[in-house]
Enzyme design. Sequence first.
Site, mmCIF file in Angstrom:
data_model
loop_
_atom_site.group_PDB
_atom_site.id
_atom_site.type_symbol
_atom_site.label_atom_id
_atom_site.label_comp_id
_atom_site.label_asym_id
_atom_site.label_seq_id
_atom_site.Cartn_x
_atom_site.Cartn_y
_atom_site.Cartn_z
ATOM 1 N N SER A 148 0.841 -1.206 0.000
ATOM 2 C CA SER A 148 0.000 0.000 0.000
ATOM 3 C C SER A 148 0.872 1.251 0.000
ATOM 4 O O SER A 148 0.533 2.261 -0.617
ATOM 5 C CB SER A 148 -0.950 0.001 1.202
ATOM 6 O OG SER A 148 -0.222 0.112 2.396
ATOM 7 N N ASP A 206 7.125 2.431 5.947
ATOM 8 C CA ASP A 206 6.918 1.832 4.625
ATOM 9 C C ASP A 206 6.995 2.885 3.520
ATOM 10 O O ASP A 206 7.642 2.675 2.493
ATOM 11 C CB ASP A 206 5.570 1.105 4.555
ATOM 12 C CG ASP A 206 5.554 -0.153 5.406
ATOM 13 O OD1 ASP A 206 6.461 -0.306 6.234
ATOM 14 O OD2 ASP A 206 4.630 -0.980 5.242
HETATM 15 O O1 PMV Z 1 4.433 -7.319 8.652
HETATM 16 P P1 PMV Z 1 4.180 -5.914 8.983
HETATM 17 O O2 PMV Z 1 4.593 -4.907 7.934
HETATM 18 O O3 PMV Z 1 2.777 -5.696 9.467
HETATM 19 O O4 PMV Z 1 5.201 -5.587 10.173
HETATM 20 C C1 PMV Z 1 4.853 -5.284 11.466
HETATM 21 C C2 PMV Z 1 6.069 -4.895 12.231
HETATM 22 C C3 PMV Z 1 5.855 -4.843 13.717
HETATM 23 O O5 PMV Z 1 7.103 -4.454 14.301
HETATM 24 C C4 PMV Z 1 5.484 -6.199 14.269
HETATM 25 C C5 PMV Z 1 4.776 -3.850 14.104
HETATM 26 C C6 PMV Z 1 5.137 -2.403 13.911
HETATM 27 O O6 PMV Z 1 4.208 -1.577 13.909
HETATM 28 O O7 PMV Z 1 6.319 -2.050 13.801
#
Ligand code: PMV
Length: 398
Positions: A148, A206
């Site tokens: 996204s 991201d």
């Molecule tokens: O897989 P994803 O992109 O949802 O990664 C989450 C990363 C975590 O550290 C588990 C949560 C966060 O908000 O950083």
Amino acid sequence: MFNKTCVVSAPGKVILHGEHAVVHGKVAVAVALNLRTFLRMTLRNDGKISIDLPNIRTKLCWETSELEPLLVAFPADQIDSQPPSPEQVEKLKEFSGVADGAAAATRSQATVAFLYLYLSIASKCGVLPSMDILVWSELPTGAGLGSSAAYSVCLAGALLSGCGVIGYPLGEGQSVARWTEVELGLINRWAFRGEQVIHGNPSGVDNAVGTWGGALRYQSGKISSLKRVPTLRILLTNTKVPRSTKILVAGVKDKLLKFPAIMEPVLTSIDAISQECEGVLEAMAEHSSGEHYAMLEELIDINQHHLDAIGVGHSSLDRVCLITASHGLHSKLTGAGGGGCAITLLRPDVAPSTVEAAIRDLEDCGFACWETDIGALGVCAHSPPSLKAEVLKAFSGI
Ligand code: PMV
């Protein structure tokens, strides 16, 4: 400004180290993944606007005159430091008419994010430009790979350029080009707004990786680029086991509250792994050696055990680790865990036949694999003839 058509791409991301620990104030390292989202924007002059998102089977077309009444909610002085208001999002949801059930959520969010960025950015130039937008991605959606954000970054780059808010970097005869640092800052800020429309309260990592590419360190909301990053080959495996980031994050918090003296040192160790990894990557950008790769492999192994210890492992991820280990390769989960994706480091001396054999074994378990690299370029503009065949095929609707 471009003539009539522009093509923009942005990378996805993986977390190399520091997932979960980052929620508790530790360092994480995220890197750009060379699986990209491509956007083609074609300006038209007949008062129509269309968006085509083949990956999520969404194709919509409006008259710009239908969108004009929405502009009251998007004043020209709206700035990129203002988050989307619930009223704006609600209005756009209603307008888009894409149902908001579980299955349609992705389509609705993608449409609303587009409308939000289009109206916010176009309101600055006083006219609603007529255009066709087609977005095609190599990234799977909902797998924690930043699909996204790559979408929002592409939209922000193309719309800001298309509306003349920033320049278009591609010169005559160039096949690929990047915006200036200042322009990238603006693209990133608007992409973050798109991410907020889609995710509510994202960390911003991201879209930062999608914009700047390479590798980023983040800690307590502070994001900075690693100065020099080598391009590393990896194998990315999607176990296809669905997981909820929210539930996994809550599980880690519970464990931390229950066993603080046991869990806190694990998180501190993960923090040290992220920092050690940063140092190794910077050293590798100068000159990489077998020793550097061996260190990265060890860090991967240690962190995978830590992630198991804090309760975010899964039998599917254990299988990835076991299978790749049987081929002499090292893997860890990436992102939330509990299923989802894993990364496997591919040293330069690993024979193609070894990688092929590992992929065969992983695919036999029903997993999907991509051999790709990390440390990829952030958002960039492309000349259409320079695009790889796969992208051209998607753009021609084949
Ligand atoms: O897989 P994803 O992109 O949802 O990664 C989450 C990363 C975590 O550290 C588990 C949560 C966060 O908000 O950083």
